[in-house]
Design a protein around this motif. Structure first.
Motif, PDB file in Angstrom:
ATOM      1  N   THR A 116      64.880 -24.740  14.333  1.00  0.00           N
ATOM      2  CA  THR A 116      65.358 -25.447  13.053  1.00  0.00           C
ATOM      3  C   THR A 116      66.775 -25.032  12.484  1.00  0.00           C
ATOM      4  OG1 THR A 116      62.820 -25.495  12.642  1.00  0.00           O
ATOM      5  CG2 THR A 116      64.572 -26.350  10.694  1.00  0.00           C
ATOM      6  N   GLN A 121      64.634 -36.443   7.118  1.00  0.00           N
ATOM      7  CA  GLN A 121      63.583 -35.456   7.273  1.00  0.00           C
ATOM      8  C   GLN A 121      62.428 -36.726   7.728  1.00  0.00           C
ATOM      9  OE1 GLN A 121      61.414 -34.081   3.765  1.00  0.00           O
ATOM     10  NE2 GLN A 121      61.549 -31.847   5.072  1.00  0.00           N
ATOM     11  N   GLN A 122      61.502 -36.045   8.750  1.00  0.00           N
ATOM     12  CA  GLN A 122      60.352 -36.763   9.479  1.00  0.00           C
ATOM     13  C   GLN A 122      59.133 -35.907   8.771  1.00  0.00           C
ATOM     14  OE1 GLN A 122      60.736 -39.691  11.018  1.00  0.00           O
ATOM     15  NE2 GLN A 122      63.077 -39.487  10.793  1.00  0.00           N
ATOM     16  N   ILE A 123      58.073 -36.854   8.968  1.00  0.00           N
ATOM     17  CA  ILE A 123      56.679 -36.312   8.777  1.00  0.00           C
ATOM     18  C   ILE A 123      56.043 -36.162   9.905  1.00  0.00           C
ATOM     19  CG2 ILE A 123      55.431 -38.557   8.139  1.00  0.00           C
ATOM     20  CD1 ILE A 123      53.902 -36.784   6.163  1.00  0.00           C
ATOM     21  N   ILE A 124      55.334 -35.045  10.304  1.00  0.00           N
ATOM     22  CA  ILE A 124      54.718 -34.881  11.827  1.00  0.00           C
ATOM     23  C   ILE A 124      53.374 -34.430  11.436  1.00  0.00           C
ATOM     24  CG2 ILE A 124      54.801 -33.532  13.853  1.00  0.00           C
ATOM     25  CD1 ILE A 124      57.988 -33.067  13.044  1.00  0.00           C
ATOM     26  N   GLU A 139      53.777 -41.224   3.544  1.00  0.00           N
ATOM     27  CA  GLU A 139      54.406 -41.911   4.616  1.00  0.00           C
ATOM     28  C   GLU A 139      55.499 -42.893   4.342  1.00  0.00           C
ATOM     29  OE1 GLU A 139      52.294 -42.203   8.375  1.00  0.00           O
ATOM     30  OE2 GLU A 139      50.330 -41.624   6.982  1.00  0.00           O
ATOM     31  N   HIS A 149      55.237 -31.011   8.005  1.00  0.00           N
ATOM     32  CA  HIS A 149      54.297 -30.770   8.944  1.00  0.00           C
ATOM     33  C   HIS A 149      52.978 -30.986   8.246  1.00  0.00           C
ATOM     34  CE1 HIS A 149      56.789 -29.524  12.495  1.00  0.00           C
ATOM     35  NE2 HIS A 149      57.596 -29.345  11.419  1.00  0.00           N
ATOM     36  N   HIS A 157      49.705 -32.960  12.835  1.00  0.00           N
ATOM     37  CA  HIS A 157      49.139 -32.165  13.786  1.00  0.00           C
ATOM     38  C   HIS A 157      47.695 -32.320  13.554  1.00  0.00           C
ATOM     39  CE1 HIS A 157      53.168 -30.134  14.690  1.00  0.00           C
ATOM     40  NE2 HIS A 157      53.112 -30.179  13.379  1.00  0.00           N
ATOM     41  N   TYR A 164      48.997 -30.508   8.805  1.00  0.00           N
ATOM     42  CA  TYR A 164      47.789 -29.915   9.644  1.00  0.00           C
ATOM     43  C   TYR A 164      46.448 -30.328   9.008  1.00  0.00           C
ATOM     44  CZ  TYR A 164      51.582 -27.437  11.631  1.00  0.00           C
ATOM     45  OH  TYR A 164      52.775 -27.015  12.440  1.00  0.00           O
ATOM     46  N   ASP A 211      61.437 -30.418   8.989  1.00  0.00           N
ATOM     47  CA  ASP A 211      60.511 -31.727   8.751  1.00  0.00           C
ATOM     48  C   ASP A 211      59.333 -31.073   7.892  1.00  0.00           C
ATOM     49  OD1 ASP A 211      62.069 -33.585  10.055  1.00  0.00           O
ATOM     50  OD2 ASP A 211      61.413 -32.892  12.121  1.00  0.00           O
ATOM     51  N   TYR A 258      59.536 -41.654   4.339  1.00  0.00           N
ATOM     52  CA  TYR A 258      60.138 -41.339   5.629  1.00  0.00           C
ATOM     53  C   TYR A 258      60.635 -42.293   6.354  1.00  0.00           C
ATOM     54  CZ  TYR A 258      57.700 -36.829   3.840  1.00  0.00           C
ATOM     55  OH  TYR A 258      57.311 -35.819   3.255  1.00  0.00           O
TER      56      TYR A 258
END
Length: 157
Positions: free
Chosen positions: A57, A151-154, A137, A65, A156, A67, A63, A140
């Protein structure tokens, strides 16, 4: 009789370095943080996330994240954006812990924060605006800073 309002959401700001412990040249996940996440059913390889932050990074990027627990509605959101002027590698972690697990997780999170070398924020509430904002969401991709990073939202599992 009014129902009880549970303060089961947390916002924590520490240095990324506080997420691991070092013995010689080897690092391992902070034991209290790892135990808190495990108690909430959140699976996360903290050492791998730490390596991703410092090795993959670049400054001016990073980004969000998310979980999620496989066994409950608990979740952890971590903002890995590396600000251009941040010399402490500050990260923000927001958590929503299902009520049955809060009594297990709270003392572990508190101990994690109290042992951190860079203690910026520890907040426990019934409603975390930061958590809602980070997981919205519709925000983004989010423009960050002056360098044009989006910036993205990921998510998991």
């Amino acid at each position: 009789m009014p129902s009880i309002v549970y303060a089961n959401e947390f916002d924590i700001c520490v240095s990324m370095s506080d997420l691991v412990s070092w013995v010689g040249d080897e690092h391992s996940p902070n034991a209290d943080l790892e135990a808190a996440l495990s108690a909430a059913g959140i699976e996360l390889d903290i050492a791998k996330l730490y390596n991703h932050y410092f090795e993959d990074t670049p400054i001016g990027a990073g980004d969000v994240h998310v979980y999620s627990s496989a066994v409950s509605e608990s979740l952890m959101v971590i903002d890995l954006y590396r600000d251009l002027t941040d010399q402490l590698d500050l990260i923000t972690v927001s958590l929503k812990i299902e009520k049955p697990f809060t009594h297990l997780v709270l003392p572990l999170l508190r101990r994690f924060f109290d042992a951190a070398e860079c203690q910026v924020l520890f907040s426990q509430s019934a409603h975390s605006q930061r958590l809602r904002s980070l997981t919205d969401e519709s925000r983004y991709p989010l423009p960050m800073g002056e360098n044009g990073y989006r910036q993205q939202i990921i998510f998991h599992k």
